[in-house]
Design a protein around this motif. Sequence first.
Motif, PDB file in Angstrom:
ATOM      1  N   LEU A  47      11.411  -4.870   1.794  1.00  0.00           N
ATOM      2  CA  LEU A  47      10.703  -3.592   1.807  1.00  0.00           C
ATOM      3  C   LEU A  47      11.249  -2.594   0.785  1.00  0.00           C
ATOM      4  O   LEU A  47      10.490  -1.790   0.245  1.00  0.00           O
ATOM      5  N   ALA A  48      12.551  -2.638   0.531  1.00  0.00           N
ATOM      6  CA  ALA A  48      13.176  -1.646  -0.345  1.00  0.00           C
ATOM      7  C   ALA A  48      12.576  -1.620  -1.753  1.00  0.00           C
ATOM      8  O   ALA A  48      12.279  -0.540  -2.278  1.00  0.00           O
ATOM      9  N   PRO A  49      12.361  -2.772  -2.416  1.00  0.00           N
ATOM     10  CA  PRO A  49      11.767  -2.719  -3.764  1.00  0.00           C
ATOM     11  C   PRO A  49      10.356  -2.123  -3.765  1.00  0.00           C
ATOM     12  O   PRO A  49       9.985  -1.412  -4.697  1.00  0.00           O
ATOM     13  N   ILE A  50       9.569  -2.430  -2.719  1.00  0.00           N
ATOM     14  CA  ILE A  50       8.210  -1.878  -2.649  1.00  0.00           C
ATOM     15  C   ILE A  50       8.262  -0.363  -2.527  1.00  0.00           C
ATOM     16  O   ILE A  50       7.528   0.365  -3.214  1.00  0.00           O
ATOM     17  N   LEU A  70       0.099   4.066  -1.656  1.00  0.00           N
ATOM     18  CA  LEU A  70       0.013   2.803  -0.912  1.00  0.00           C
ATOM     19  C   LEU A  70       1.358   2.088  -0.872  1.00  0.00           C
ATOM     20  O   LEU A  70       1.800   1.639   0.200  1.00  0.00           O
ATOM     21  N   LEU A  71       2.029   1.990  -2.029  1.00  0.00           N
ATOM     22  CA  LEU A  71       3.307   1.280  -2.078  1.00  0.00           C
ATOM     23  C   LEU A  71       4.402   2.033  -1.329  1.00  0.00           C
ATOM     24  O   LEU A  71       5.394   1.425  -0.907  1.00  0.00           O
ATOM     25  N   THR A  72       4.245   3.333  -1.159  1.00  0.00           N
ATOM     26  CA  THR A  72       5.201   4.096  -0.360  1.00  0.00           C
ATOM     27  C   THR A  72       4.886   3.965   1.123  1.00  0.00           C
ATOM     28  O   THR A  72       5.791   3.846   1.960  1.00  0.00           O
ATOM     29  N   ALA A  73       3.602   3.956   1.455  1.00  0.00           N
ATOM     30  CA  ALA A  73       3.199   3.920   2.863  1.00  0.00           C
ATOM     31  C   ALA A  73       3.455   2.557   3.507  1.00  0.00           C
ATOM     32  O   ALA A  73       3.814   2.491   4.689  1.00  0.00           O
ATOM     33  N   ILE A  74       3.278   1.464   2.755  1.00  0.00           N
ATOM     34  CA  ILE A  74       3.429   0.123   3.330  1.00  0.00           C
ATOM     35  C   ILE A  74       4.822  -0.085   3.937  1.00  0.00           C
ATOM     36  O   ILE A  74       4.941  -0.460   5.109  1.00  0.00           O
ATOM     37  N   PRO A  75       5.928   0.134   3.186  1.00  0.00           N
ATOM     38  CA  PRO A  75       7.248  -0.083   3.803  1.00  0.00           C
ATOM     39  C   PRO A  75       7.561   0.907   4.912  1.00  0.00           C
ATOM     40  O   PRO A  75       8.240   0.563   5.880  1.00  0.00           O
ATOM     41  N   SER A  88       8.336  -0.239   8.666  1.00  0.00           N
ATOM     42  CA  SER A  88       9.567   0.181   9.336  1.00  0.00           C
ATOM     43  C   SER A  88       9.273   0.720  10.730  1.00  0.00           C
ATOM     44  O   SER A  88      10.015   0.446  11.680  1.00  0.00           O
ATOM     45  N   LEU A  89       8.189   1.483  10.851  1.00  0.00           N
ATOM     46  CA  LEU A  89       7.811   2.007  12.165  1.00  0.00           C
ATOM     47  C   LEU A  89       7.439   0.872  13.121  1.00  0.00           C
ATOM     48  O   LEU A  89       7.795   0.898  14.305  1.00  0.00           O
ATOM     49  N   VAL A  90       6.720  -0.123  12.594  1.00  0.00           N
ATOM     50  CA  VAL A  90       6.339  -1.271  13.426  1.00  0.00           C
ATOM     51  C   VAL A  90       7.583  -2.024  13.895  1.00  0.00           C
ATOM     52  O   VAL A  90       7.707  -2.395  15.063  1.00  0.00           O
ATOM     53  N   LEU A  91       8.537  -2.245  12.971  1.00  0.00           N
ATOM     54  CA  LEU A  91       9.765  -2.953  13.333  1.00  0.00           C
ATOM     55  C   LEU A  91      10.579  -2.160  14.343  1.00  0.00           C
ATOM     56  O   LEU A  91      11.170  -2.738  15.263  1.00  0.00           O
ATOM     57  N   LEU A  97      16.278 -10.510  14.778  1.00  0.00           N
ATOM     58  CA  LEU A  97      15.428 -10.564  13.590  1.00  0.00           C
ATOM     59  C   LEU A  97      16.283 -10.438  12.332  1.00  0.00           C
ATOM     60  O   LEU A  97      17.296  -9.745  12.330  1.00  0.00           O
ATOM     61  N   PRO A  98      15.893 -11.089  11.239  1.00  0.00           N
ATOM     62  CA  PRO A  98      16.677 -11.029  10.000  1.00  0.00           C
ATOM     63  C   PRO A  98      16.522  -9.676   9.307  1.00  0.00           C
ATOM     64  O   PRO A  98      15.756  -9.533   8.344  1.00  0.00           O
ATOM     65  N   LEU A  99      17.245  -8.673   9.795  1.00  0.00           N
ATOM     66  CA  LEU A  99      17.088  -7.321   9.265  1.00  0.00           C
ATOM     67  C   LEU A  99      17.400  -7.245   7.779  1.00  0.00           C
ATOM     68  O   LEU A  99      16.741  -6.513   7.037  1.00  0.00           O
ATOM     69  N   GLY A 100      18.431  -7.968   7.364  1.00  0.00           N
ATOM     70  CA  GLY A 100      18.804  -7.910   5.955  1.00  0.00           C
ATOM     71  C   GLY A 100      17.671  -8.358   5.053  1.00  0.00           C
ATOM     72  O   GLY A 100      17.394  -7.738   4.024  1.00  0.00           O
TER      73      GLY A 100
END
Length: 266
Positions: free
Chosen positions: A150-153, A29-34, A38-41, A141-144
């Motif tokens: 998302l990176a920590p998740i 789950l924690l891998t799939a969420i980010p 990312s795909l949505v963004l 959009l604030p990409l940073g």
Amino acid sequence: MFGQPRKVGFRTIVDLVKRRPTHLFVGALLTAIPLFASLVLFFIFSLMASDVPNVDYDLLNHKGAVAKAKITSLTTKENVTINDEHPSVIHYRYAVEGKEIESSVEVLSSNRVSRLSVGDSVEIRHLNGASIITGLESASLPLGIVVMALAPILFIGLLVLALLYLRVNREVKIYRYGDIRNAELISINTRSGIIAPTFRQNLVVHYQYTTTRGERILGEQETSDVSLFNHKKSGDTIKIFVLPEDESKSALISRLDEVRNNWTII
């Protein structure tokens, strides 16, 4: 030294993973969420793609030269919303060293944009062919911030999956290289899973065995082999694998895995 390794088939490895459903669920789950985010963004950015040049607002605000520009057109992107506002695209023309340059910016600040009209004069800052209208907020959009969120998740999810891999790999090593020993069955209890029906019921088996140095070791393992529950009772002798290099590590020999992998258990 390890002897000839036993075969450990894919189905056996899958069963080892399924013994830790919560571990697998949380890691996946924690891998799939980010990744999904990312795909949505990426999809959103593809919709927002335009001919508006991408500029460094901070650099231009600090080092750009001030000039005057004339607005040539104004459009609003009604199909895009950022922070509850529709971004506007402002096209303008300005002169640098006698040469006229046409450019455009995509901005928010709808209140200020609504007061602008074609032909109005606005203050801009320009540097090396790039320019912005002073005082208007970029619609990018604030990409940073998104990446930082998302990176920590993703890191935690991958870490959980890596720990799952290490634990399963440790059991596979016992299956491949462990010595066959006798152990005394202490107890068998059922444990119900809550993650998915696939993991509905496992058996928690406690057993005791003696090492080559005479130490008594209490082992515990989950198994999906319910035949143990029907045919074994406390005090019966069962077969286990014990890792020769570290006799504190052991694994229950499932009859199902014995048949699947063509193990010869004596």
